[in-house]
Design an enzyme around this catalytic site. Structure first.
Site, PDB file in Angstrom:
ATOM      1  N   GLU A 163       0.669  -1.015  -0.036  1.00  0.00           N
ATOM      2  CA  GLU A 163       0.089  -0.087  -0.050  1.00  0.00           C
ATOM      3  C   GLU A 163       0.672   1.233   0.017  1.00  0.00           C
ATOM      4  O   GLU A 163       0.649   2.010   0.755  1.00  0.00           O
ATOM      5  CB  GLU A 163      -0.917  -0.028   1.189  1.00  0.00           C
ATOM      6  CG  GLU A 163      -1.844  -1.084   1.490  1.00  0.00           C
ATOM      7  CD  GLU A 163      -2.895  -1.232   2.561  1.00  0.00           C
ATOM      8  OE1 GLU A 163      -2.624  -0.152   3.198  1.00  0.00           O
ATOM      9  OE2 GLU A 163      -3.608  -2.043   2.616  1.00  0.00           O
ATOM     10  N   GLU A 359      -5.152  -8.492   0.896  1.00  0.00           N
ATOM     11  CA  GLU A 359      -6.027  -8.206   2.141  1.00  0.00           C
ATOM     12  C   GLU A 359      -7.304  -7.772   1.764  1.00  0.00           C
ATOM     13  O   GLU A 359      -7.790  -7.161   0.876  1.00  0.00           O
ATOM     14  CB  GLU A 359      -5.436  -6.883   2.766  1.00  0.00           C
ATOM     15  CG  GLU A 359      -4.245  -7.119   3.627  1.00  0.00           C
ATOM     16  CD  GLU A 359      -3.474  -5.784   4.146  1.00  0.00           C
ATOM     17  OE1 GLU A 359      -4.358  -4.893   4.291  1.00  0.00           O
ATOM     18  OE2 GLU A 359      -2.476  -5.632   4.143  1.00  0.00           O
TER      19      GLU A 359
END
Ligand code: IFM
Length: 453
Positions: A163, A359
């Site tokens: 991320e 995720e």
């Protein structure tokens, strides 16, 4: 509802969120040690000093994963365990810990999926500018090469960054994550150096010539206008630019989105950090894309919010929660169809490459009930709906190969400390007792039948 053969069902965690033992094995300090120990930065003053103590409880955690039938474990390596000062030779003690982890997984037939950077930058590198300093990209490539050389014989999946939007914008733009700066210009420079570090690390790892799968993980949020108004449509386009295209375009098309760069350029941001050949290096082919999906950005135009420390305020926009949406304990809307949307968009607008959901999961106000159980039916229905959304994408031709539920354990949820629980396994922190929740048993069943009823 069957999933493709050999679909990789797993769970995920990250080093600072679960390991603890921050002063052991020669580990150096990271920006999260500094940040969490700064009063007022993390809820209740929580830190990752002990976390889930996975550093000392590795065998127990691996046994539990194995009992649950989990097929893959996505974990991250703490850079300051490997290079305590962020550069120079490797700390053997740190490498040994991850060797034990990887061997322990293999012995239990659990596939390791390794993330090299999940936000714990060595503090020594932050002291000289962190991700705003181009040299950090070189340092990262050096670190990646060390870890790759030590573990590439046993780890098949390598993720460079987790991320980068969050590292750059929460850390350097909004200041709600480490290192806590509030400056869009720094966030843009950090974005570029993170992406460059990915490209440089890819080059180093690729040159080893093994058959390992190399990729990167992005948090992607489809953006849509909250109302049927031109101003909101425009705001949604700006948010999509910063949150998604600023990462996808350079990785897949070798270019930054023109609209995003002109927006910041017109506001006086110096964009000269992009140098010749950088974009070629960033767009080096990857074997898979990891996607972390939680919710959509439903956007309204909000010029009055410029200057505030909330996501997209610098774009004169705000992400709002749709009234009708169910919300998680984080206050995030539950929007499974956004997962189908983003997976299909990657295939159609960028590349039809193998993808993994690296995720997805939700926070619930979990507790141990008088019978000793943690009955997290909200998490079960959340996962069920998102697995169905993933299946929908596969039916539309997306090459989705696996799904890592966030998270294996309740853990240190960054600025929220231990107040938010994402695990399928409950952690009673003081006693460090693990209690599998109903969702863990349910997930175990999904894995066993490779599908849903
Ligand atoms: O806990 C985080 C994780 O570290 C990165 N992705 C989102 C999760 C939930 O906020």
């Amino acid at each position: 509802m069957d999933f493709p053969e050999n679909f990789l069902w797993g769970t995920a965690t990250a080093a600072y969120q679960v390991e603890g033992a921050v002063n052991e094995g020669g580990r150096g300090a990271s920006i999260w040690d500094t940040f969490s120990h700064t009063p007022g930065k993390v809820r209740h003053g929580d830190t990752g000093d002990i976390a889930c103590d996975q550093y000392h409880r590795l065998e127990e955690d691996l046994d539990l994963m194995s009992e649950l039938g989990i097929l893959a474990y996505r974990f991250s390596v703490a850079w300051p365990r490997i290079q305590p000062e962020g550069s120079g030779s490797a700390n053997q003690n740190g490498l040994d810990f991850y060797r034990r982890l990887v061997d322990g997984l293999r012995q239990r037939s659990i596939e390791p999926m390794l993330t090299l950077y999940h936000w714990d930058l060595p503090q020594a590198l932050e002291d000289v500018g962190g991700w705003t300093n181009r040299d950090t990209s070189e340092r990262f490539a050096e670190y990646a090469a060390i870890v790759h050389e030590a573990l590439s014989d046993s780890v098949g999946f390598w993720i460079t960054l987790n991320e980068p939007w969050v590292s750059a914008w929460m850390g350097y733009g909004l200041g709600v994550h480490a290192p806590g700066h509030q400056d869009s210009a720094r966030a843009l420079a950090a974005t570029h150096h993170l992406l460059l570090s990915h490209g440089l690390a890819m080059e180093r790892m690729r040159s080893a010539g093994d058959a390992n799968q190399l990729g990167v993980t992005l948090n992607l949020h489809p953006a849509r206008p909250s109302r049927d108004r031109e101003a909101d449509r425009e705001a949604a386009r700006r948010v999509d630019g910063q949150a998604n295209r600023l990462y996808l375009d350079p990785l897949f098309h070798g270019d930054y989105p023109e609209d995003v760069f002109s927006y910041y350029g017109e506001r006086g941001v110096d964009l000269t950090f992009v140098q010749d050949r950088d974009l070629d290096r960033i767009s080096v082919p990857i074997d898979f894309l990891g996607i972390n999906y939680y919710f959509r950005n439903t956007v309204r135009d909000a010029p009055e919010e410029q200057g505030q420390s909330i996501p997209f305020a610098d774009l004169g926009a705000r992400s709002v929660i749709p009234h009708e949406a169910e919300k998680t304990a984080m206050g995030w809307p539950v929007e499974p169809d956004g997962l189908t949307e983003i997976l299909v968009r990657i295939k159609e607008d960028y590349e039809d490459l193998p993808m993994y959901v690296t995720e997805n999961g939700r926070a619930v106000h979990d507790y141990i009930d008088p019978e000793g159980d943690v009955d997290d039916e909200e998490r079960v229905s959340y996962l069920d709906a998102h697995f169905r959304a993933a299946h929908q994408a596969i039916a539309q031709g997306v090459d989705l190969r696996g799904y890592m539920v966030w998270s294996f354990l309740d853990n240190f949820e960054w600025a929220e400390g231990y107040s938010k629980r994402f695990g399928i396994v409950f952690v009673e922190y003081g006693a460090q007792r693990r209690v599998p929740k109903s969702s863990a048993r349910w997930y175990s069943d999904v894995i066993r039948r490779n599908g849903l009823e």
